[in-house]
Motif scaffolding. Structure first.
Motif, short mmCIF file in Angstrom:
data_model
loop_
_atom_site.label_atom_id
_atom_site.label_comp_id
_atom_site.label_asym_id
_atom_site.label_seq_id
_atom_site.Cartn_x
_atom_site.Cartn_y
_atom_site.Cartn_z
N PRO A 17 0.84 -1.20 0.00
CA PRO A 17 0.00 0.00 0.00
C PRO A 17 0.87 1.25 0.00
CG PRO A 17 0.08 -0.95 2.20
CD PRO A 17 0.77 -1.94 1.27
N THR A 18 0.33 2.33 -0.46
CA THR A 18 1.05 3.60 -0.39
C THR A 18 1.04 4.12 1.04
OG1 THR A 18 -0.93 4.93 -0.80
CG2 THR A 18 0.30 4.16 -2.74
N ALA A 19 1.91 5.08 1.30
CA ALA A 19 1.94 5.69 2.64
C ALA A 19 0.59 6.31 2.95
CB ALA A 19 3.06 6.72 2.71
N GLY A 20 -0.02 6.93 1.94
CA GLY A 20 -1.30 7.58 2.16
C GLY A 20 -2.40 6.60 2.52
N SER A 21 -2.47 5.47 1.81
CA SER A 21 -3.53 4.51 2.09
C SER A 21 -3.31 3.82 3.43
CB SER A 21 -3.63 3.48 0.97
OG SER A 21 -2.43 2.71 0.88
N ALA A 22 -2.06 3.54 3.78
CA ALA A 22 -1.77 2.91 5.07
C ALA A 22 -2.12 3.85 6.21
CB ALA A 22 -0.29 2.51 5.14
N PHE A 23 -1.81 5.15 6.02
CA PHE A 23 -2.14 6.13 7.06
C PHE A 23 -3.65 6.28 7.18
CE2 PHE A 23 -2.71 10.38 8.83
CZ PHE A 23 -1.84 10.33 9.92
N ALA A 24 -4.34 6.25 6.06
CA ALA A 24 -5.80 6.35 6.09
C ALA A 24 -6.40 5.18 6.86
CB ALA A 24 -6.36 6.40 4.67
N ASP A 25 -5.82 3.99 6.71
CA ASP A 25 -6.29 2.83 7.46
C ASP A 25 -6.14 3.05 8.96
OD1 ASP A 25 -6.96 1.51 5.16
OD2 ASP A 25 -5.13 0.29 5.08
N LEU A 26 -5.03 3.69 9.37
CA LEU A 26 -4.80 3.96 10.78
C LEU A 26 -5.83 4.96 11.31
CD1 LEU A 26 -3.16 3.84 13.41
CD2 LEU A 26 -1.61 5.57 12.44
N VAL A 27 -6.16 5.96 10.51
CA VAL A 27 -7.16 6.95 10.93
C VAL A 27 -8.52 6.29 11.09
CG1 VAL A 27 -8.36 9.07 10.26
CG2 VAL A 27 -5.90 8.86 9.86
N VAL A 28 -8.87 5.40 10.16
CA VAL A 28 -10.15 4.67 10.24
C VAL A 28 -10.16 3.78 11.47
CG1 VAL A 28 -11.59 2.92 9.13
CG2 VAL A 28 -10.59 4.77 7.77
N LEU A 29 -9.04 3.13 11.75
CA LEU A 29 -8.93 2.27 12.93
C LEU A 29 -9.18 3.06 14.20
CD1 LEU A 29 -6.20 -0.40 13.56
CD2 LEU A 29 -6.66 1.32 15.29
N GLY A 81 5.78 3.44 15.45
CA GLY A 81 4.35 3.23 15.25
C GLY A 81 3.55 3.66 16.46
N ASP A 82 4.09 3.38 17.66
CA ASP A 82 3.39 3.77 18.88
C ASP A 82 3.31 5.29 19.03
OD1 ASP A 82 2.98 1.14 19.52
OD2 ASP A 82 4.67 1.00 20.90
N VAL A 83 4.40 6.00 18.61
CA VAL A 83 4.37 7.46 18.65
C VAL A 83 3.36 7.99 17.64
CG1 VAL A 83 5.70 9.55 18.18
CG2 VAL A 83 6.74 7.71 19.50
N LEU A 84 3.34 7.40 16.44
CA LEU A 84 2.39 7.82 15.42
C LEU A 84 0.95 7.61 15.90
CD1 LEU A 84 1.79 8.82 12.57
CD2 LEU A 84 2.07 6.46 11.76
N LEU A 85 0.73 6.51 16.61
CA LEU A 85 -0.60 6.25 17.15
C LEU A 85 -1.02 7.36 18.11
CD1 LEU A 85 -3.06 4.41 17.60
CD2 LEU A 85 -1.75 3.26 19.41
N GLN A 86 -0.09 7.84 18.92
CA GLN A 86 -0.42 8.91 19.85
C GLN A 86 -0.81 10.19 19.11
OE1 GLN A 86 -0.66 8.69 23.28
NE2 GLN A 86 -0.48 6.52 22.78
N VAL A 87 -0.14 10.48 18.01
CA VAL A 87 -0.48 11.67 17.21
C VAL A 87 -1.90 11.54 16.67
CG1 VAL A 87 0.09 12.99 15.15
CG2 VAL A 87 1.93 12.11 16.60
N VAL A 88 -2.21 10.38 16.09
CA VAL A 88 -3.55 10.16 15.54
C VAL A 88 -4.59 10.17 16.65
CG1 VAL A 88 -4.99 8.50 14.29
CG2 VAL A 88 -2.64 8.90 13.56
N PHE A 89 -4.23 9.61 17.80
CA PHE A 89 -5.14 9.56 18.95
C PHE A 89 -5.51 10.97 19.39
CE2 PHE A 89 -5.90 6.24 22.52
CZ PHE A 89 -7.17 6.76 22.77
#
Length: 273
Positions: A17-29, A81-89
């Protein structure tokens, strides 16, 4: 700059997947976790309750980078990944507020800021042969740093004092380093040449050492002369600040240096207690 600007497109293989689609999946999650029917714990978190986790995850990234054998890339992948999760959170929590913002706002603001602060990269300039370039041969590190500071002054005109903008919750050594860097840029005197303070001698109660007991080397708060604890704290603070100034002169990160010394001490003494 548009969202489809080719400068920010991520390269990927056909099977990934592209970076954009993978990030979008994280936002949906994250949206699923915070929505009705999601996770109760995630749904109850606030900016305030999440602060401790953001700090912990950031330090775990440091741990992955500073392992004795070099960067632990598998661990670093996980901790980033855990830091990125905190940003999205945090962005998802903010989106729920009446005057909130979304993760898209966060990303667009960041992209705009990085482009604005790197004119030598993103603003094309004409060369002598008529070609266009985003870099210059005279853009040394000192010039780039100076330009960065000038741009930040325009962005944040409310910062009048040299020490404005320093996060007060930084660890003490990092706080000292940041403060001294700001002071140096403002032309203020640094504490490197100040005379050391007079030491405050602790008074220890005499006690009988048990056979085979290791000599006590620590000084407890109770062993300091009454009324001198504050003086001792002030002296140690000034001495530490001088050491931070010395580290700055040597180009050494004092936080990293102390972490390394602690790791070496632990390695040398592990199992000796």
């Amino acid at each position: 700059m548009t969202r489809t600007d080719h400068r920010f497109e991520a390269a990927s293989g056909d099977d990934r997947p592209t970076a954009g689609s993978a990030f979008a999946d994280l936002v949906v999650l994250m949206d699923r976790l915070r929505s009705p029917g999601g996770c109760r714990w995630d749904g109850e978190q606030t900016h305030e309750s999440l602060v401790r986790y953001l700090i912990e995850e950031a330090y775990e990234v440091v741990e992955a980078i500073e392992t004795p054998g070099g960067v632990d890339r598998a661990l670093l992948l996980e901790e980033l990944g855990d830091v990125l999760l905190q940003v999205v959170f945090h962005a998802r929590v903010a989106e729920e507020a009446e005057d909130g913002f979304s993760i898209v706002d966060v990303i667009e603001a960041l992209n705009a800021k990085m482009v604005r602060r790197h004119p030598h990269v993103f603003e094309e300039r004409a060369t002598t042969d008529g070609a266009q370039t985003g870099t210059s041969d005279d853009d040394g590190l000192e010039a780039l740093t100076r330009r960065w500071d000038e741009i930040k002054k325009v962005e944040k005109p409310d910062r009048k004092d040299p020490f404005d903008g320093i996060p007060p919750a930084l660890p003490a050594l990092a706080l000292g380093e940041k403060t001294l860097n700001k002071a140096a840029k403002a032309g203020l005197a640094l504490p490197t040449d100040a005379a050391p303070a007079s030491p405050v001698e602790p008074v220890r109660e005499p006690r009988t050492q048990e056979p085979g007991e290791r000599p006590a080397r620590q000084v407890s708060p109770e062993s300091v002369v009454p009324g001198s604890a504050d003086e001792a704290e002030q002296r140690m603070g000034r001495d530490l600040l001088r050491m931070v100034a010395e580290a700055r002169d040597l180009g050494v990160d004092p936080e990293r240096a102390l972490r390394r010394a602690v790791r070496e001490y632990v390695a040398q003494n592990r199992g000796n207690a």
